[in-house]
Design an enzyme around this catalytic site. Structure first.
Site, PDB file in Angstrom:
ATOM      1  NE  ARG A  59      -3.812   2.520   1.838  1.00 29.85           N
ATOM      2  CZ  ARG A  59      -4.429   3.029   0.934  1.00 29.85           C
ATOM      3  NH1 ARG A  59      -4.594   2.280  -0.052  1.00 29.85           N
ATOM      4  NH2 ARG A  59      -4.941   4.340   1.254  1.00 29.85           N
ATOM      5  CD  GLU A  63       3.142  13.375   7.296  1.00 30.70           C
ATOM      6  OE1 GLU A  63       3.649  13.492   8.323  1.00 30.70           O
ATOM      7  OE2 GLU A  63       3.589  13.927   6.399  1.00 30.70           O
ATOM      8  CD  GLN A  80      -8.312   4.514   2.384  1.00 29.19           C
ATOM      9  OE1 GLN A  80      -7.423   5.383   2.229  1.00 29.19           O
ATOM     10  NE2 GLN A  80      -9.101   3.787   1.226  1.00 29.19           N
ATOM     11  CD  GLU A 101      -1.126  16.187   6.232  1.00 25.01           C
ATOM     12  OE1 GLU A 101      -2.249  16.066   6.400  1.00 25.01           O
ATOM     13  OE2 GLU A 101      -0.117  15.487   6.901  1.00 25.01           O
ATOM     14  CG  ASP A 135      -3.560  13.324  -6.427  1.00 24.12           C
ATOM     15  OD1 ASP A 135      -2.662  13.562  -5.960  1.00 24.12           O
ATOM     16  OD2 ASP A 135      -4.245  12.406  -6.195  1.00 24.12           O
ATOM     17  NE  ARG A 137      -2.085  11.558  -3.583  1.00 22.53           N
ATOM     18  CZ  ARG A 137      -2.914  10.691  -3.256  1.00 22.53           C
ATOM     19  NH1 ARG A 137      -2.774  10.050  -1.916  1.00 22.53           N
ATOM     20  NH2 ARG A 137      -4.168  10.516  -4.036  1.00 22.53           N
TER      21      ARG A 137
END
Length: 213
Positions: A59, A63, A80, A101, A135, A137
């Site tokens: 997974r 954070e 989760q 984060e 997003d 990320r």
């Protein structure tokens, strides 16, 4: 298209006993790294015995201070994380705890986005209203960590198709995606519906709640 990743290396391995609020306990081998692309202090938690699994369960957990530490009911991050640790420990695999984060926008920006959500925007619209990506990320560092651990063929525990897509583009073999549970509260239903609408998370929910102003 496959993008190659740089050669990150393992820095430290240390065993840490974990204890959760509901009484679940397990020991994890926590691994740190040198040479990660983004320079952040991400860590891997090796749980169970990954060598016994045909494809270790992995997974990528971003954070979330409010959810993981303080038990915020505005998201599903804390439940989760708890679920993932036990499921991975049972089958053998790795949890990557990534310092991303607020889907990569940072803690203060996430709290600013919460204020906009209270005014009616959903979580993605709020990010855009702040001039930030929906997003932000990037999982290059995650692929580097997995490569350094020798975990390049895996089952991915996620409801987010972008995680599998990015890892595959970075040269990781994702054999299959395994959905997490759906952890709903009265405070996170709009958030979960926004995940389905904007980023096609594989979550089954009832009708979206109506925000009453």
């Amino acid at each position: 298209m496959t993008t190659s990743t740089a050669a990150a290396t393992v820095r430290t391995r240390v065993r840490i006993p974990l204890s959760f609020a509901d009484g679940y306990q397990v020991t994890a081998e926590v691994v740190t790294f040198n040479g990660l692309a983004d320079g952040a202090e991400h860590v891997a938690l090796v749980l169970g015995d990954p060598a016994t699994a045909a494809a270790p369960l992995v997974r990528l957990h971003s954070e979330c201070l409010t959810g993981d530490v303080f038990g915020s009911a505005r998201c599903d991050c804390g439940p989760q994380l708890r679920e993932a640790v036990e499921r991975i420990a049972t089958t053998g695999g790795v949890l990557l705890y990534l310092r991303q984060e607020g889907r990569g926008i940072g803690l203060y920006n996430k709290l600013d986005a919460y204020a906009l959500q209270d005014a009616g925007l959903d979580t993605y619209e709020a990010n855009l209203a702040l001039g930030l990506p929906e997003d932000a990320r990037d999982y290059t560092a995650a692929a580097e960590m997995l490569t350094a651990l020798g975990t390049t063929d895996l089952d991915l525990l996620t409801n987010n198709p972008d995680k599998a897509r990015q890892l595959r583009n970075l040269g990781i073999t994702v054999t299959r995606t395994v959905p997490t549970g759906v952890h709903t509260t009265p405070s996170n239903l709009r958030y979960l519906h926004a995940k389905i609408q904007h980023t096609h998370h594989t979550i089954t929910l009832g009708p979206a709640p109506v925000l009453v102003g």
